[in-house]
Design a protein around this motif. Structure first.
Motif, PDB file in Angstrom:
ATOM      1  N   HIS A  48      46.435  39.161  52.218  1.00  0.00           N
ATOM      2  CA  HIS A  48      46.183  37.950  51.409  1.00  0.00           C
ATOM      3  C   HIS A  48      45.875  36.742  52.296  1.00  0.00           C
ATOM      4  N   TYR A  51      42.193  34.920  52.740  1.00  0.00           N
ATOM      5  CA  TYR A  51      41.555  34.017  51.780  1.00  0.00           C
ATOM      6  C   TYR A  51      41.905  32.547  51.996  1.00  0.00           C
ATOM      7  N   PHE A  59      34.154  36.399  51.244  1.00  0.00           N
ATOM      8  CA  PHE A  59      34.311  37.434  50.210  1.00  0.00           C
ATOM      9  C   PHE A  59      33.195  37.320  49.168  1.00  0.00           C
ATOM     10  N   GLU A  74      31.859  46.783  38.476  1.00  0.00           N
ATOM     11  CA  GLU A  74      32.754  46.199  37.467  1.00  0.00           C
ATOM     12  C   GLU A  74      32.000  45.184  36.610  1.00  0.00           C
ATOM     13  N   GLY A  99      44.715  37.001  41.040  1.00  0.00           N
ATOM     14  CA  GLY A  99      43.668  37.071  42.074  1.00  0.00           C
ATOM     15  C   GLY A  99      42.304  36.750  41.483  1.00  0.00           C
ATOM     16  N   GLY A 101      40.005  34.433  42.049  1.00  0.00           N
ATOM     17  CA  GLY A 101      38.872  34.102  42.915  1.00  0.00           C
ATOM     18  C   GLY A 101      37.849  33.231  42.198  1.00  0.00           C
ATOM     19  N   LYS A 105      33.078  37.405  37.150  1.00  0.00           N
ATOM     20  CA  LYS A 105      33.045  38.518  36.179  1.00  0.00           C
ATOM     21  C   LYS A 105      33.883  38.206  34.950  1.00  0.00           C
ATOM     22  N   VAL A 127      45.993  32.788  45.698  1.00  0.00           N
ATOM     23  CA  VAL A 127      46.587  32.143  46.889  1.00  0.00           C
ATOM     24  C   VAL A 127      45.723  30.993  47.384  1.00  0.00           C
ATOM     25  N   ASP A 154      51.527  33.743  45.273  1.00  0.00           N
ATOM     26  CA  ASP A 154      51.403  35.143  45.665  1.00  0.00           C
ATOM     27  C   ASP A 154      51.663  36.033  44.449  1.00  0.00           C
ATOM     28  N   ARG A 156      52.160  39.122  44.291  1.00  0.00           N
ATOM     29  CA  ARG A 156      52.934  40.355  44.513  1.00  0.00           C
ATOM     30  C   ARG A 156      54.274  40.341  43.788  1.00  0.00           C
ATOM     31  N   LEU A 178      41.494  42.263  38.187  1.00  0.00           N
ATOM     32  CA  LEU A 178      40.155  42.831  38.334  1.00  0.00           C
ATOM     33  C   LEU A 178      39.830  43.137  39.799  1.00  0.00           C
ATOM     34  N   GLY A 179      38.663  43.745  39.982  1.00  0.00           N
ATOM     35  CA  GLY A 179      38.079  43.849  41.319  1.00  0.00           C
ATOM     36  C   GLY A 179      38.718  44.867  42.230  1.00  0.00           C
TER      37      GLY A 179
HETATM   38  N1  SAH Z   1      39.081  38.978  41.072  1.00  0.00           N
HETATM   39  C1  SAH Z   1      37.917  38.612  41.865  1.00  0.00           C
HETATM   40  C2  SAH Z   1      38.295  38.254  43.301  1.00  0.00           C
HETATM   41  C3  SAH Z   1      38.762  39.417  44.133  1.00  0.00           C
HETATM   42  S1  SAH Z   1      39.044  38.929  45.814  1.00  0.00           S
HETATM   43  C4  SAH Z   1      36.920  39.735  41.824  1.00  0.00           C
HETATM   44  O1  SAH Z   1      37.207  40.750  41.202  1.00  0.00           O
HETATM   45  O2  SAH Z   1      35.851  39.596  42.411  1.00  0.00           O
HETATM   46  C5  SAH Z   1      40.785  38.859  45.815  1.00  0.00           C
HETATM   47  C6  SAH Z   1      41.281  37.519  45.271  1.00  0.00           C
HETATM   48  O3  SAH Z   1      42.686  37.610  45.160  1.00  0.00           O
HETATM   49  C7  SAH Z   1      40.979  36.373  46.233  1.00  0.00           C
HETATM   50  O4  SAH Z   1      40.538  35.250  45.520  1.00  0.00           O
HETATM   51  C8  SAH Z   1      42.313  36.127  46.922  1.00  0.00           C
HETATM   52  O5  SAH Z   1      42.495  34.764  47.289  1.00  0.00           O
HETATM   53  C9  SAH Z   1      43.305  36.581  45.894  1.00  0.00           C
HETATM   54  N2  SAH Z   1      44.520  37.172  46.477  1.00  0.00           N
HETATM   55  C10 SAH Z   1      44.591  38.173  47.397  1.00  0.00           C
HETATM   56  N3  SAH Z   1      45.880  38.503  47.626  1.00  0.00           N
HETATM   57  C11 SAH Z   1      46.629  37.676  46.842  1.00  0.00           C
HETATM   58  C12 SAH Z   1      48.026  37.540  46.625  1.00  0.00           C
HETATM   59  N4  SAH Z   1      48.928  38.312  47.274  1.00  0.00           N
HETATM   60  N5  SAH Z   1      48.435  36.629  45.720  1.00  0.00           N
HETATM   61  C13 SAH Z   1      47.545  35.839  45.043  1.00  0.00           C
HETATM   62  N6  SAH Z   1      46.204  35.926  45.208  1.00  0.00           N
HETATM   63  C14 SAH Z   1      45.755  36.840  46.092  1.00  0.00           C
END
Ligand code: SAH
Ligand code: AVI
Length: 338
Positions: A48, A51, A59, A74, A99, A101, A105, A127, A154, A156, A178-179
């Protein structure tokens, strides 16, 4: 203590956007986590931390790469099946997104939900506070019937993070994840995370989960090791971030990006491999590297139907519906909280 702020926005949108940044945000632990990871054997860094502002921009560039099929697969599902998915969510919902971002989508789902109800509350979690502010600002302008409560933290430990900001509501809560971000956790941690999330939900609420599916290494490996070197830059930015924020002395040219599919574990692994024996200083302590020694920076687990069923069960969810793209590369699953 926490900080909340309204981003600069016209008065018509200001009251529709709030950004919560709980003080215990993960960036506070950056120095401790880097020290723990780089003094461990084998060395690792937590994904994480990719980012920051530059990492999120990299990204976004990855998502444009021809080799990184994940986002396009997706996007195809969400674009082509949005109204069917929104109907499966039910008549009155609010959306949480872990997450989020750029949330590009997500827009397909937001539009489909807004076609079915007069207003929508959206709770993006990330984050990176910068991307929450910029994506939130754009959405407010595009969707006048949307209200956004953004939470920087976070994911998690989602229940702890969400509880203070999710007011009781008659609307069904739909959590979007997602993603294939779930794939950046090992399967045990993914199950624990979902079962923690389950405690913040009511029976009948939903998780809408995007998972990348197992496929040939000839497709997987270029997606994480593109010829343009964008993924290499995304990976190396972790070291650049340590230099910027912790006064590290990493020479980026002396580390190589490596990505490969570990078939036995069902995951793509990313590493930064030291090209030579060297010593790096960070924040007053030294870290020695042997030639060829690696820092493990990310796992990206790939799922199949059996491992997705096991994940749902570990989290206390039941799979209700499954959508896939035309190539069968990616799946989105609607799971109901038991
Ligand atoms: N959901 C979007 C972005 C995916 S990239 C998509 O599908 O395209 C992953 C995203 O999650 C990033 O924006 C990153 O900042 C966030 N991220 C990664 N680990 C994280 C964590 N532990 N807690 C919160 N956000 C997190
Ligand atoms: C955010 N996450 C799901 C991406 C992935 O595919 O594991 C991060 C990424 N790492 C390298 N490329 C993309």
């Amino acid at each position: 203590m926490e900080e909340s702020l309204a981003v600069a926005a016209p008065s018509t949108t200001r009251e529709r956007f709030v950004l919560h940044s709980p003080a215990a945000s993960p960036s506070n632990n950056f120095a401790d986590d880097v020290r723990r990871g780089l003094t461990a054997t084998p060395k690792f860094l937590l994904p994480h931390y990719f980012y920051d502002a530059l990492g999120s921009a990299l990204f976004s560039a990855i998502c444009e790469l021809p080799e990184y099929y994940v986002t396009r697969a997706e996007d195809e599902i969400l674009r082509s099946r949005a109204s069917e998915i929104a109907a499966a969510f039910g008549p009155r919902v609010r959306l949480v997104e872990l997450g989020s971002g750029s949330a590009r989508k997500t827009r397909h789902l937001i539009e489909a939900v807004l076609a079915r109800q007069t207003a929508l509350d959206f709770f993006p979690v990330d984050v990176d506070a910068g991307i929450l502010a910029s994506s939130g600002h754009d959405m407010l302008n595009d969707y006048p019937r949307l209200s956004i409560t953004a939470i920087c933290g976070d994911f998690r430990n989602p229940a702890t993070l969400l509880r203070p900001y999710l007011p009781p509501s008659d609307a069904r809560t739909i959590v979007l994840f997602l993603g294939s971000s779930i794939g950046n956790l090992d399967p045990a941690a993914a199950g624990t995370m979902l079962s923690n999330l389950r405690t913040a939900l009511s029976p009948g609420d939903d998780l809408f989960l995007g998972a990348d599916l197992r496929k040939s290494p000839s497709i997987l490996e270029p997606a994480y090791d593109d010829p343009l070197g964008v993924t290499a830059a995304f990976n190396l930015n972790l070291l650049a971030r340590i230099n910027r924020e912790l006064g590290g002395t990493f020479d980026l040219s002396s580390f190589a990006h490596r990505a490969y599919y570990n078939e036995a574990e069902g995951r793509v692994e990313m590493h930064l491999v030291s090209r030579e024996a060297q010593r790096v200083l960070i924040d007053g302590y030294g870290v020695a590297f042997e030639e060829g020694e690696s820092i493990h920076t990310e796992n990206s687990y790939k799922y199949d139907d059996a491992s997705l069923s096991a994940l749902a069960e570990a989290g206390g969810f039941a799979i209700e519906q499954r959508w896939s793209d035309s190539k069968g590369y990616f799946a989105d699953l609607l799971m109901v909280a038991g």
